[in-house]
Write a protein that holds these residues in place. Structure first.
Motif, PDB file in Angstrom:
ATOM      1  N   LYS C  36       0.764  -1.390  -0.106  1.00 18.51           N
ATOM      2  CA  LYS C  36      -0.088  -0.091  -0.002  1.00 18.51           C
ATOM      3  C   LYS C  36       0.981   1.339  -0.035  1.00 18.51           C
ATOM      4  O   LYS C  36       0.807   2.203  -0.710  1.00 18.51           O
ATOM      5  CB  LYS C  36      -0.919  -0.032   1.251  1.00 18.51           C
ATOM      6  N   SER C  37       1.874   1.469   0.943  1.00 26.28           N
ATOM      7  CA  SER C  37       2.624   2.483   0.965  1.00 26.28           C
ATOM      8  C   SER C  37       3.425   2.476  -0.110  1.00 26.28           C
ATOM      9  O   SER C  37       3.751   3.740  -0.721  1.00 26.28           O
ATOM     10  CB  SER C  37       3.532   2.279   2.293  1.00 26.28           C
ATOM     11  N   THR C  38       4.020   1.256  -0.904  1.00 31.48           N
ATOM     12  CA  THR C  38       4.599   1.397  -2.073  1.00 31.48           C
ATOM     13  C   THR C  38       3.937   2.202  -3.124  1.00 31.48           C
ATOM     14  O   THR C  38       4.410   2.946  -3.902  1.00 31.48           O
ATOM     15  CB  THR C  38       4.736   0.038  -2.494  1.00 31.48           C
ATOM     16  N   ALA C  84       2.145  10.801   4.926  1.00 34.01           N
ATOM     17  CA  ALA C  84       3.128   9.539   5.107  1.00 34.01           C
ATOM     18  C   ALA C  84       2.660   8.854   6.262  1.00 34.01           C
ATOM     19  O   ALA C  84       1.787   9.317   7.325  1.00 34.01           O
ATOM     20  CB  ALA C  84       4.614   9.837   4.824  1.00 34.01           C
ATOM     21  N   GLN C  85       3.101   7.568   6.515  1.00 29.39           N
ATOM     22  CA  GLN C  85       2.758   6.804   7.661  1.00 29.39           C
ATOM     23  C   GLN C  85       3.268   7.356   8.828  1.00 29.39           C
ATOM     24  O   GLN C  85       2.809   7.396  10.023  1.00 29.39           O
ATOM     25  CB  GLN C  85       3.544   5.196   7.408  1.00 29.39           C
ATOM     26  N   GLU C  86       4.426   8.313   8.885  1.00 30.41           N
ATOM     27  CA  GLU C  86       5.021   9.319  10.005  1.00 30.41           C
ATOM     28  C   GLU C  86       4.569  10.578   9.794  1.00 30.41           C
ATOM     29  O   GLU C  86       4.367  10.772   8.537  1.00 30.41           O
ATOM     30  CB  GLU C  86       6.480   9.007   9.946  1.00 30.41           C
ATOM     31  N   LEU C 160      -3.307   9.680   1.432  1.00 28.29           N
ATOM     32  CA  LEU C 160      -3.449   9.406   2.728  1.00 28.29           C
ATOM     33  C   LEU C 160      -2.934   8.047   3.336  1.00 28.29           C
ATOM     34  O   LEU C 160      -3.457   7.090   2.838  1.00 28.29           O
ATOM     35  CB  LEU C 160      -4.844   9.989   3.473  1.00 28.29           C
ATOM     36  N   ASP C 161      -1.753   8.031   4.162  1.00 32.97           N
ATOM     37  CA  ASP C 161      -1.472   6.606   4.616  1.00 32.97           C
ATOM     38  C   ASP C 161      -1.663   6.896   5.953  1.00 32.97           C
ATOM     39  O   ASP C 161      -1.089   7.075   6.863  1.00 32.97           O
ATOM     40  CB  ASP C 161       0.207   6.697   4.305  1.00 32.97           C
ATOM     41  N   GLU C 162      -2.650   5.884   6.285  1.00 34.84           N
ATOM     42  CA  GLU C 162      -2.958   5.557   7.575  1.00 34.84           C
ATOM     43  C   GLU C 162      -3.532   6.966   8.417  1.00 34.84           C
ATOM     44  O   GLU C 162      -2.569   7.004   9.530  1.00 34.84           O
ATOM     45  CB  GLU C 162      -2.132   4.610   8.432  1.00 34.84           C
TER      46      GLU C 162
ATOM     47  N   SER E 138       7.915  -2.796   5.525  1.00 32.83           N
ATOM     48  CA  SER E 138       6.836  -1.810   5.645  1.00 32.83           C
ATOM     49  C   SER E 138       6.624  -1.427   6.935  1.00 32.83           C
ATOM     50  O   SER E 138       7.107  -1.831   8.012  1.00 32.83           O
ATOM     51  CB  SER E 138       5.536  -2.644   4.961  1.00 32.83           C
ATOM     52  N   GLY E 139       5.640  -0.365   7.320  1.00 35.91           N
ATOM     53  CA  GLY E 139       5.416   0.180   8.448  1.00 35.91           C
ATOM     54  C   GLY E 139       5.054  -0.755   9.464  1.00 35.91           C
ATOM     55  O   GLY E 139       5.421  -0.985  10.543  1.00 35.91           O
ATOM     56  N   GLY E 140       3.904  -1.740   9.272  1.00 35.89           N
ATOM     57  CA  GLY E 140       3.378  -2.550   9.996  1.00 35.89           C
ATOM     58  C   GLY E 140       4.556  -3.618  10.403  1.00 35.89           C
ATOM     59  O   GLY E 140       4.509  -3.994  11.521  1.00 35.89           O
TER      60      GLY E 140
HETATM   61 MG   LIG Z   1       2.548   1.076   4.842  1.00 39.49          MG
END
Ligand SMILES: [Mg+2]
Ligand SMILES: Nc1ncnc2c1ncn2[C@@H]1O[C@H](COP(=O)(O)OP(=O)(O)OP(=O)(O)O)[C@@H](O)[C@H]1O
Ligand SMILES: Nc1ncnc2c1ncn2[C@@H]1O[C@H](COP(=O)(O)OP(=O)(O)OP(=O)(O)O)[C@@H](O)[C@H]1O
Ligand SMILES: [Mg+2]
Lengths: 235, 248, 351, 248, 351
Positions: C36-38, C84-86, C160-162, E138-140
C-alpha cells in the motif's frame, strides 16, 4: 612514529648535519658533494631554512653539527645560549640588488626609481634583508613606499618572478640563483649594507671533527670559489 | 583514557604557549599600533570572507547535496582540494589566476591591477582556503537533514525557492552556522596563501598571522602574545556561536 | 484531476494498476507488507518503479521502462500531497505554522493562512496546541496536526497513509467525519486498516495482497460482498441507504432501519446510510417480540459457508450465523424468516 | 549561479596551476629521488596521523557529544583551536612542550631527545593540526545520530561498551570516515607546524609540502608538479572513500 | 520486580501515581495527550520529572524534588525496556539482529540468540523478513519487529507504547495472543487505545485524562463497569468466565455462552473467557426461537441511561437498548426476561 634511522645514525659519526641559511642552498649542496667525495662513507645532511628558524630549532635540540647563518644576529642567539663549539667565523658577504621581472616592465634603472609609482616589494624591517633595505634607503635618502613588506627574500623573489611586483630588493645571490626568471639591476648604494654570513660548529655535535672540517672547507679556497661563483662576496 | 590523552595533547602545548608569555609586557605588546591594525584587519577580512563563503558556499553545498549529475564526485573532490593543498600552493594558484600575469589578471588588466597587494587579495586567499570547510559542513548537515521534509513541503505545493527558504535552510541552520564559524576561524588563521598571493603590508594585507610570523624573527615574545590574542578571539567566536545556536 | 497508475517494483514484488477518476476517493486495504505504501510512494514520486507510468490530470508524472521518453517528474512538481505513515511535521515550525504552510505556499496571505490553519486545528481537536513545536505534542496530537496540514494544502491529488493511526477512539469518529467532508470533492487515495474508513471515505476500494490487486470495486460492493480472503475477513457489511427520519434510515418503499447516529446527525430527511455487521443480524423463523428495533421479513436467497460460520443472504442483506443455528432453523434458499438487528448495532452516517 | 561562481573560484586556480606544468619534464620532476622520498614520507606519516587521530579523537568526540560537565564549552573550544591557530604557532607550541627545553622535554630528557626533529615529530605536528577535523566531524555525526538508538539499546540490556561498539560507532561510521579522511587530507597538506617542530630533513621530516615549499621559487616547475601529485593523491583518497562509504 | 511511580511534570501538566506489582501487567488507557507516553518516558528515565520518585524492585531509579539524595539512574542502567511509539529499529542491523540484540547483550551465544530471534519473528508473523534492513520493510512489519525485539530482551520491567499500532486487522488477534502469553509472568505497563488489549493483556487498567489518573482498578471492573467518561466510551463489556466445552464457555452452574474462538482455540475443558458488547445483547420478554445461540433468563436489576441509550443490568451482564425498546418492553428493575446474544458476537479467549 616512523623509523628514526636518519637521525639515529648520526651517532656513528658518518653523518654530518649542516644547518644553513636558505640562500646557501645551491652552494652548500655543491660543497656537500665534494665533502662526501673526500670523506669516504660520510653522509652530509643539509637542512636549509630561515636563519632564525634554524637557530630556534638548534636551541630546542635539533641535531645540528654546523650552523651557517645569513646574519650575525641569529648567530649571536646561538652564542648567547653558549651552544657554539668553536667561535663563529665570517665566511661570506652578500649585498642587495634590484630585481625586476623579465623585460623590466616598469623601466627601473636605479635605486631612485623605486620611489616612483610602482609596485615595490621589499623585505620587512624585522628580517635581515629588510634591515639592509632600510639602511640603503636611508643612505640614498629616499623614502620607499612598498606595496608589500615580505618576511623573506624568497617571498620577495616570488612576487617578482610572478610579475606581481614591478621591482624588489633582494640579494645578488638570489638574483643569480633565480636564473632568467628575474633580471638584476646593481646599484652603488648597496655597498652601505653589506650582510655578513658567520659559520660555527655546534657544541656537543655528534660528528666530531667532521664539523670543523666542514667549516674549514667553507672557509678554504674551494669553498670561497664556489661561493663567489654564486655571487657572494669575500668576508 | 584516550580522550584524556588526546585532550592533553592539544591542551598542554597551548598551556606551554601561555607559559612563554612575559605577562609584564603583554599588554604593551598586544596594543602596539601594528598589532592592533593587524588584529583589526584580520577580524574585518575574516568576517567578509566568512560572508563570501556563505554566499558562494551555500549554493555549492545545495548543488552537491541535492542534485545528481555525472562528474559530481570529481567536482566534490575539486571543491574540497584547497583543504589539502598547502596554503602556499593555493596562493600560487591564485597568483597564476588573478595575478598581473595570471590567466584572468592578464586578460582583464584591471582585475590584475586591482587585486594585487590589496585587501581584496587577502579576502580572496581566505575564501579560497576556507570555502571547503563551509561546504563540507553544510553539505553534511543537508544530507543528514535529508530530503524528507523538503518532499513534504513540495507536495504541500511549495515552490522550490519556498522550500529552500522555509524548510531546507532553516533545518540546516546548525550546519550553516558551524560551517561559517569554521570558515571564519580558518580565515583568521590563514597565512600561507595570503603571504604568497597578497603580500604583507601593514593595514592593507598584513593580517594577524602574518604579523605573528614577522614578529617571530624579531621579538618572539610579541609573536606569542599575538598568538594568544588570536587564540582568545577564536575561542570567543567558537564559544559564543555554540552558545547561541547549540550548533557546530 | 484523474489519476492513472500502473507500475512494477520488482524488488518489493509489487505490481499494481489503479485508476482514480477526478473527484473520486479510493481506499487501499490490505495486510501489512501488501504494498500500500509502495503505491503511494510511487505516485508521489518518492520511489521510482522498475517500469510503469503515472498520469495525473493528463500530465505524465512517471514513465519508466516503456516506449517513449523517460519521464520522472520531481516530487515537488507533481502537485501531489502525501500524508506519510509518519507525521513528519516540520520540526522548526509551530503546529499552526505547519498547517499554514500549504496555504502560505499557495500565496494566501499570512493572516488568512493562519486563520484557515486554526480552523483545521480546531477541527481535528487540537486547536489549543497551535503554538507548540512538533516535539512538544503527543504522538496522536502530531498525527492530527499532520492530517490538518495535508488537508490545508490544495493539491491535485491527496495521498493519505493511515490517517487515523495513533488516534484515540474518542476522536476517530469526529475526524472521520471531517475527512469525509473534505475528501468529498477531492481526488484522493487513502490507505487504511479500518473498514469503516474505507466505507465512509472512499467511493471505491482496492484490496492489495502480496503486491497484487486482489479485489477492486465500489466500496459497497467490496465491503458487502467481499471476494478476496482478506476483504472477507474485515468486511461483509450490511448497508442500507435511505433518508434520515425519526431516528431511522427510511427507505423509499417505507421500510426503515433504526440506528445510532455517528458524528453530526444528518438533518431530518437528508440522505443517510445505515451500516451493520452480518454477525449482528439474528435470524428468526417468526417475528420475535423483543428489544431489537429492526425486524425485516426476508426470503432467504443464498446460504454459504464463511469460515466457521454460515452467511445467510437475502436481498442486499446478509446475516452470519453458526452452522448449528442454520441447521436447526433449516435456513435454506427459499425459506422465509426475519432478520433482526438491534438499533444499537446499526451505525448511521449522513450520506 | 552563485554555485557556479563559487565552483569556478576554486576550480580555475587549480586549472591555472595545471596550466603551469611543463609536461615534458613532469615525469622526471616527480620521480626524482627527493620527490619520491617526500611523497612516501607524506603518505606514511599522514596515514599514521589519521590513525592516531581516530584513536585519540573518537573518545574525545564521544565525551564532547555524549556527556555534560561544567567547562565543556571551554574544552571544546580548546580542542578546536589548532584549526584556527596559524600552523607555525602550533609548531612553536609543540616545541615549547616537547622540545629539549620544553615543558615535558626538559623534565623527561628522553622525550626531548627523541621527539624533536624526528619522524615522530612530523606525526605529532600532523596530529596536532588534524585532530580537530576528526573531532568536529565525528561529534557532529554523533549529535545528529542522536541518543535515541543508544537509549533503546541500553534499555534492551546492553552494557555501555556494547552500546558503544554495536550501536553508537556503527551509526556514526559515515562521520568517522569523513573525519578520518579530512584528518588524512589535512595531514597531507600540513606544512607550518611540521617545519617549525620537526624541521626539514630529507627522508626523515621533509614531507611533500616541505619539499614543495623548498622548491617553490628555486624550481617552480618542480613545486607545481609536486603540488599536482599532492592534489591527485588527495582527490583519490577523498573520491575513493566517498565511493566506498557514501560518506563525507 | 514491583514498580512504584509517583511524579509531576509541570510543563505537560501530568501528575500521576502508579503501582505495579511484580509480575503484573497494567494497561494505560486515555485520549491523545492524556500523558500515557509521558508516564512511560519518566519510568524509562528519558524524561526527568519536576519532582517525583520511581522505584523498581526496591531500587530507586528516580528521586527528584524530594527529601533525601537526588537520584536519576541513567536509562541504560534501569533494566527497563521501552517499546516507544515509533519502532526505532537499529538501521544498521537486519531485522533478525535487531531482535537478537537483547539476548546477545545478555550474554547469550550468537547462534542461540539468533534462534530465539527467529522464533519471535515467526511468532509476530514476519519470520521470512529476518535478513531485511529496517528501511526495507513496511510500517506494520517494522512495528512487529520492534515488538519482537522488546519481547526478546529480558528486562525487569517492560514498557509497551501502543504495541499494536499500524498492524493490520488480520495479524492483530494473533499478536495479541502472543503478547498475552509472554506478558503473563512479566511486570509490564502497556499503553493502548484498544479495550481488548487492556482486557486480555492487563491485570489492571489505569485510565488517564488530562494528565491525571481518572480511574483505576482490575481490568474487568474498569471495562465492565467504567466510571470515567472516557472508559465508558470505550468499554462496558460483558465478560463470562468459565471453561471451554463444545464450542461454548461453560459455567459451573451449567450455563453456557457459545462464541467464536479468537486466536488459538483453548483446549477442551480449559479456562476460557467470553466477551461481548452490551450493544450486541437483545432483550426479550419471552424466550425467542431464532438463530441466536445464547438465550439467558434474567431478572433485571438496574436500568440506567447511558448517552442516547439505556443500559439494562442483570447480574454481571448488561444490555444496551434504545429508550423506545426499554419503554415498549417495560424494562424495569424486577422484570423478568431473556438476554439474547448471537454466538457470532461473542469472542472467546483462553483465560
Ligand atoms: Mg505502509
Ligand atoms: N526498501 C525496501 N526494499 C525492499 N523491500 C521493501 C522495501 N520497503 C518495503 N519493502 C517490502 O515491500 C512490501 C510492500 O511494502 P509496503 O511498505 O508497501 O507495505 P504496506 O502495504 O504499506 O504495509 P503496512 O501496512 O505495514 O504499512 C513489503 O513486503 C515490504 O517488506
Ligand atoms: N516536549 C513537550 N513539551 C511540552 N508538552 C508536551 C511535550 N510532549 C508532550 N507534551 C504534552 O503533554 C501531554 C501528554 O503527552 P503524552 O505524549 O504523554 O500523551 P499520550 O497520552 O502519549 O498521547 P497519545 O495517545 O497521543 O500518544 C500532551 O498534552 C502533550 O501535548
Ligand atoms: Mg503517546
Amino acid at each position: 612514529g616512523g623509523d628514526d634511522d636518519g637521525d639515529g645514525s648520526s651517532g656513528d659519526g658518518t653523518t654530518l648535519t649542516v644547518y644553513a641559511a636558505a640562500s646557501l642552498t645551491s652552494t652548500f649542496e655543491e660543497l656537500a658533494e665534494r665533502f662526501e667525495a673526500d670523506h669516504e662513507g660520510v653522509d652530509v645532511v643539509l637542512e636549509f631554512g630561515g636563519s632564525s628558524d634554524l637557530v630556534e630549532q638548534i636551541i630546542n635540540g635539533a641535531d645540528a653539527d654546523v650552523f651557517a647563518s645569513a646574519d650575525t644576529k641569529n648567530m649571536d642567539k646561538l652564542t648567547a645560549e653558549d651552544l657554539q663549539g668553536q667561535d663563529p667565523q665570517d665566511f661570506a658577504t652578500n649585498t642587495l640588488e634590484i630585481a625586476v621581472p623579465p623585460g623590466n616592465p616598469a623601466g627601473v634603472t636605479s635605486l631612485q626609481d623605486l620611489a616612483g609609482d610602482l609596485d615595490l616589494v621589499i623585505c620587512a624591517p624585522e628580517v635581515p634583508c629588510g634591515a639592509a633595505t632600510q639602511t640603503v634607503a636611508e643612505a640614498a635618502s629616499i623614502t620607499l613606499d612598498p606595496a608589500s613588506e615580505e618576511q623573506s627574500v624568497t617571498d620577495v623573489l616570488g612576487k617578482i618572478t610572478s610579475g606581481q611586483g614591478d621591482a624588489g630588493l633582494v640579494y645578488v645571490t638570489d638574483v643569480i640563483a633565480a636564473g632568467d626568471t628575474v633580471e638584476g639591476i646593481e646599484f652603488p648604494e648597496s655597498a652601505d649594507a653589506v650582510n655578513t654570513y658567520p659559520i660555527a660548529t655546534v657544541k656537543d655535535g655528534d660528528a666530531g671533527d667532521l664539523a670543523q672540517e666542514w667549516v674549514d672547507l667553507v672557509l678554504g679556497p674551494d669553498g670561497q670559489q664556489v661561493l663567489s661563483a654564486a655571487g657572494f662576496g669575500a668576508p | 583514557m584516550p580522550a584524556v590523552v588526546g585532550t592533553l595533547f592539544v591542551v598542554v602545548p597551548l598551556a606551554a604557549l601561555v607559559a612563554q608569555v612575559e605577562w609584564s609586557d603583554f599588554w604593551g605588546l598586544i596594543t602596539s599600533e601594528s598589532s592592533l591594525s593587524a588584529l583589526a584587519l584580520s577580524l574585518r577580512t575574516s568576517a567578509v570572507s566568512a560572508l563570501v563563503c556563505v554566499l558562494l558556499g551555500v549554493p555549492m553545498a545545495l548543488v552537491l547535496a541535492r542534485t545528481r549529475f555525472p562528474g559530481q564526485a570529481v567536482l566534490r573532490s575539486l571543491v574540497l582540494l584547497p583543504m589539502v593543498l598547502p596554503p602556499v600552493v593555493g596562493g600560487l594558484a591564485l597568483l597564476y589566476t588573478f595575478g598581473k600575469r595570471g590567466l584572468i589578471g592578464e586578460t582583464f588588466e584591471v582585475v590584475g591591477e586591482e587585486v594585487a597587494f590589496s585587501t581584496l587579495a587577502v579576502v580572496m586567499a581566505q575564501v579560497f582556503v576556507s570555502m571547503p570547510f563551509l561546504v563540507v559542513s553544510l553539505e553534511g548537515a543537508l544530507r543528514v537533514a535529508g530530503e524528507r521534509y523538503e518532499v513534504v513541503a513540495a507536495s504541500l505545493g511549495a515552490r522550490p525557492t519556498t522550500v529552500l527558504l522555509r524548510v531546507t535552510l532553516p533545518l540546516a541552520v546548525p550546519g550553516l552556522i558551524s560551517g561559517a564559524v569554521l570558515a571564519f576561524a580558518r580565515s583568521l588563521g590563514e597565512f600561507g596563501a595570503t603571504i604568497t598571493f597578497a603580500g604583507s603590508r601593514e593595514g592593507v594585507t598584513r593580517t594577524l598571522p602574518l604579523e605573528i610570523y614577522l614578529q617571530r624573527f624579531d621579538d618572539p615574545d610579541a609573536a606569542i602574545a599575538l598568538s594568544l590574542v588570536l587564540v582568545v578571539v577564536a575561542v570567543l567566536v567558537i564559544g559564543l556561536t555554540r552558545q547561541r545556536s547549540g550548533a557546530l | 484531476m484523474s489519476l492513472s497508475v500502473s507500475f512494477t517494483v520488482a524488488e518489493r514484488d509489487v505490481e499494481v494498476s489503479l485508476d482514480v477518476a477526478a473527484g473520486e476517493t479510493v481506499a487501499l486495504l490490505g495486510p501489512n507488507g501488501a504494498g500500500k505504501s509502495t503505491v503511494l510512494n510511487v505516485v508521489a514520486g518518492l520511489l521510482r518503479p522498475d517500469r510503469g507510468r503515472v498520469e495525473l490530470a493528463g500530465r505524465t508524472l512517471t514513465s519508466v521502462g516503456r516506449p517513449g521518453r523517460r519521464v520522472d517528474v520531481a516530487p515537488h512538481r507533481r502537485r501531489v500531497a502525501l500524508l506519510a505513515q509518519e507525521p513528519l511535521l516540520f520540526p522548526h515550525l509551530s503546529a499552526l505554522d505547519n498547517v499554514a504552510f500549504g496555504p502560505r505556499s499557495a500565496g494566501v496571505g499570512r493572516a488568512a493562512a493562519r486563520r484557515r490553519a486554526q480552523e483545521l486545528l480546531d477541527e481535528v481537536g487540537i486547536g489549543e496546541l497551535g503554538d507548540r513545536r512538533p516535539r512538544q505534542v503527543s504522538g496522536g496530537q502530531a498525527q492530527r496536526a499532520a492530517v490538518a496540514r495535508a488537508l490545508a494544502a490544495d493539491p491535485d491529488l491527496l495521498l493519505l497513509d493511515e490517517p487515523m493511526a495513533a488516534l484515540d477512539i474518542a476522536v476517530a469518529p469526529a475526524l472521520r467525519q471531517t475527512l469525509r467532508r473534505v475528501l468529498a470533492e477531492r481526488t484522493c487515495v487513502v490507505v487504511t486498516h479500518d473498514v469503516l474508513d474505507a466505507l465512509l471515505l472512499a467511493d471505491r476500494v482496492l484490496v492489495l495482497d502480496g503486491g497484487r490487486v486482489v479485489e477492486a470495486g465500489a466500496s459497497r460492493d467490496v465491503l458487502t460482498r467481499p471476494r478476496s480472503a482478506f476483504a472477507a475477513r474485515l468486511a461483509g457489511l450490511n448497508l442500507v441507504v435511505g433518508r434520515w427520519r425519526d431516528g431511522a434510515v427510511t427507505l423509499d418503499d417505507g421500510g426503515a432501519v433504526a440506528g445510532q447516529g455517528v458524528g453530526e446527525a444528518p438533518a431530518d430527511g437528508a440522505p443517510a446510510i445505515a451500516v451493520f455487521r452480518p454477525t449482528a443480524v439474528a435470524v428468526y423463523p417468526e417475528a420475535p417480540h423483543g428489544s431489537p428495533r429492526n425486524v425485516v421479513p426476508v426470503v432467504i436467497e443464498q446460504v454459504e459457508p464463511l469460515g466457521d460460520l454460515v452467511r445467510v443472504r437475502a436481498g442486499d442483506l446478509g446475516a452470519d450465523v453458526t452452522p448449528q443455528a442454520a441447521a436447526e432453523l433449516e435456513l435454506v434458499p427459499g425459506a422465509r424468516g426475519f432478520f433482526v438487528v438491534k438499533a444499537t448495532e446499526v451505525e448511521v452516517y449522513g450520506a
